[in-house]
Scaffold this active site. Structure first.
Site, PDB file in Angstrom:
ATOM      1  N   GLU A 312       0.853  -1.203   0.000  1.00 22.03           N
ATOM      2  CA  GLU A 312       0.000   0.000   0.000  1.00 22.03           C
ATOM      3  C   GLU A 312       0.875   1.234   0.000  1.00 22.03           C
ATOM      4  O   GLU A 312       1.879   1.287   0.714  1.00 22.03           O
ATOM      5  CB  GLU A 312      -0.867   0.088   1.265  1.00 22.03           C
ATOM      6  CG  GLU A 312      -2.038  -0.825   1.382  1.00 22.03           C
ATOM      7  CD  GLU A 312      -2.801  -0.558   2.688  1.00 22.03           C
ATOM      8  OE1 GLU A 312      -2.746   0.590   3.206  1.00 22.03           O
ATOM      9  OE2 GLU A 312      -3.430  -1.495   3.193  1.00 22.03           O
ATOM     10  N   GLU A 366     -13.580   4.578  -0.067  1.00 22.50           N
ATOM     11  CA  GLU A 366     -14.390   3.662   0.720  1.00 22.50           C
ATOM     12  C   GLU A 366     -15.183   4.495   1.720  1.00 22.50           C
ATOM     13  O   GLU A 366     -14.679   4.909   2.761  1.00 22.50           O
ATOM     14  CB  GLU A 366     -13.498   2.638   1.425  1.00 22.50           C
ATOM     15  CG  GLU A 366     -12.756   1.731   0.458  1.00 22.50           C
ATOM     16  CD  GLU A 366     -11.782   0.787   1.148  1.00 22.50           C
ATOM     17  OE1 GLU A 366     -12.215  -0.289   1.601  1.00 22.50           O
ATOM     18  OE2 GLU A 366     -10.590   1.140   1.235  1.00 22.50           O
ATOM     19  N   LYS A 369     -15.479   3.701   5.690  1.00 31.60           N
ATOM     20  CA  LYS A 369     -14.314   3.562   6.568  1.00 31.60           C
ATOM     21  C   LYS A 369     -14.406   4.552   7.724  1.00 31.60           C
ATOM     22  O   LYS A 369     -14.781   5.714   7.537  1.00 31.60           O
ATOM     23  CB  LYS A 369     -13.012   3.793   5.794  1.00 31.60           C
ATOM     24  CG  LYS A 369     -12.655   2.683   4.832  1.00 31.60           C
ATOM     25  CD  LYS A 369     -11.260   2.849   4.262  1.00 31.60           C
ATOM     26  CE  LYS A 369     -10.202   2.471   5.267  1.00 31.60           C
ATOM     27  NZ  LYS A 369      -8.849   2.422   4.668  1.00 31.60           N
ATOM     28  N   GLU A 375      -9.345   9.362   5.365  1.00 39.41           N
ATOM     29  CA  GLU A 375      -9.369   7.904   5.242  1.00 39.41           C
ATOM     30  C   GLU A 375     -10.353   7.439   4.171  1.00 39.41           C
ATOM     31  O   GLU A 375     -10.246   6.327   3.661  1.00 39.41           O
ATOM     32  CB  GLU A 375      -9.725   7.262   6.582  1.00 39.41           C
ATOM     33  CG  GLU A 375      -8.608   7.268   7.599  1.00 39.41           C
ATOM     34  CD  GLU A 375      -7.439   6.376   7.177  1.00 39.41           C
ATOM     35  OE1 GLU A 375      -7.688   5.225   6.776  1.00 39.41           O
ATOM     36  OE2 GLU A 375      -6.297   6.843   7.237  1.00 39.41           O
TER      37      GLU A 375
END
Length: 420
Positions: A312, A366, A369, A375
């Site tokens: 990542e 996302e 999250k 984030e």
């Protein structure tokens, strides 16, 4: 293919964009390939138009075009903590329109694995941290996991790696930490029993937080408290030819040091660099520094030959008012410059001449999250399949020119590539 002398090569380059030559370029070999084209739509050949600044000692050159014929080192993370993701089949088509050749899943969603069948895209699947105790204690559970998540899809779906857990060593869960290696061994044994042991690798993914020291890069080392646990994992990687997967994030390094010069260092932008006093190597970006710190840590334990994979890395394009660093401009600079750096095949100072397999974070935002807004804002693509910002991953757009394409194949040391 035509090999041209330096003088002719630089004259050709100057017709595209000004070339500034300071001195001492005799050691730089350049192969000029001339090819005319109207469009490029293949997945195997990607033409990237960008500015390249290559510093070689006291010499500096600026070129107009760079061609790369392999993108196998560029992957992307496909997280699913969201309620608005497009159908897997649509995502598969999207990926095929890009130079992305590997996808990492955090689980083993059968719909996604099936949708990627016959695309040639490498697939990383993962077991949940909660599965680790069962995988460690029961070989039959590991065999069942392989029977369910691998055998129905392979080889049509090109599963290349199974990651057992995510960032377990920094979870502070001693039970999970102790059972991680036995779980990996049982998954490996299950693959071996299915005659897939040499085709699909097994590993786990680590946070960059496993490093006690990362500056300077040559002094990189793991926390001693991991001791025999880390040694056992590395012995497993070495014995099975599987990678040491880690998550370096220059973004988080910048959040702890928000000086402008640190931002430039993290974004691969022009900066004064940082000298490693031990090796006398000047690092020009944080990504190389972090990856080389990992290499040094592996080397210190006698495992320098274990492959490093960046599982990542990314940069958020927006965040809360209190988030430091997120913006479209910064995210585009980081990801775009990282991709250009990988395509240059320069490597890192301690691992020159090759690009580390790198999985960008992330394919989509996302929206479910937890945590700060940043984030939920790492996606390179929107869920309507359009780009959040362009970092040169698309191969579907036509490239037209009446001039010749000049592709440069070069190998230099201590060079930097800047995307614009």
């Amino acid at each position: 293919m035509v090999v041209l002398p330096y003088t002719v090569a630089f004259l050709l380059l100057s017709s595209l964009q000004t070339v500034k030559i300071a001195s001492k370029f005799a050691s730089l070999s350049i192969l000029i390939e001339l090819s005319s084209f109207q469009s490029m739509k293949t997945r195997n050949v990607v033409v990237l138009f960008c500015r390249l600044k290559i510093d070689v000692g006291s010499s500096a050159f600026i070129f107009a075009a760079f061609c790369a014929d392999s993108q196998s080192f560029i992957g992307i993370n496909y997280g699913q903590v969201a309620d608005n993701l497009p159908p897997p089949t649509s995502t598969a088509k999207l990926l095929q329109s890009t130079s992305i050749q590997k996808v990492r899943l955090y689980g083993s969603d059968p719909a996604i694995i099936k949708a990627l069948a016959n695309t040639g895209i490498g697939i990383v699947i993962g077991t949940a941290n909660g599965d680790i105790p069962g995988l460690a204690s029961d070989p039959n559970f590991a065999k069942s996991w392989i029977n369910t998540n691998v055998l129905p899809f392979y080889p049509a779906s090109n599963i290349i790696l199974i990651t057992v857990g995510n960032e377990v060593m920094t979870s502070n869960d001693q039970n999970l930490m102790n059972k991680l290696l036995p779980a990996m061994q049982n998954v490996q044994n299950a693959l071996n029993d299915a005659s897939l042991g040499g085709k699909i690798k097994v590993s786990t993914v680590h946070s960059i937080g496993v490093l006690k020291q990362s500056e300077p890069p040559s002094s990189g080392s793991f926390y001693p408290s991991y001791g025999d646990l880390m040694k056992g994992l590395l012995e497993f990687n070495s014995a099975n030819g599987s990678p040491f997967a880690i998550n370096p994030y220059p973004y988080f390094a910048y959040r702890s040091d928000t000086r402008p010069e640190t931002l430039a260092f993290c974004l691969f932008q022009p900066n004064a660099g940082r000298m490693d006093g031990n090796t006398k190597i000047k690092y020009m970006n944080m990504f190389d520094a972090q990856v080389d710190a990992v290499y040094s840590a592996l080397n210190s334990m006698g495992f320098k030959n274990v492959e490093i994979v960046v599982a990542e890395t990314g940069w958020p394009f927006k965040g809360d008012d209190t988030d430091v660093g997120p913006s479209i401009e910064n995210a585009k600079a980081y990801n775009g410059n990282l991709i250009a750096h990988l395509r240059s095949m320069v490597g890192t100072p301690l691992m020159p001449g090759k690009s580390v397999d790198t999985y960008l974070f992330a394919l989509y935002d996302e929206d479910l999250k937890p945590g700060p807004g940043s984030e939920r804002s790492f996606g390179l693509f929107k869920t309507d399949l359009t780009m959040v910002y362009d970092v040169g991953l698309s191969t579907s757009s036509q490239v037209r020119t009446k001039f010749m394409c000049i592709s440069l194949v070069f190998r230099v040391f201590n060079s930097q590539v800047f995307y614009s």
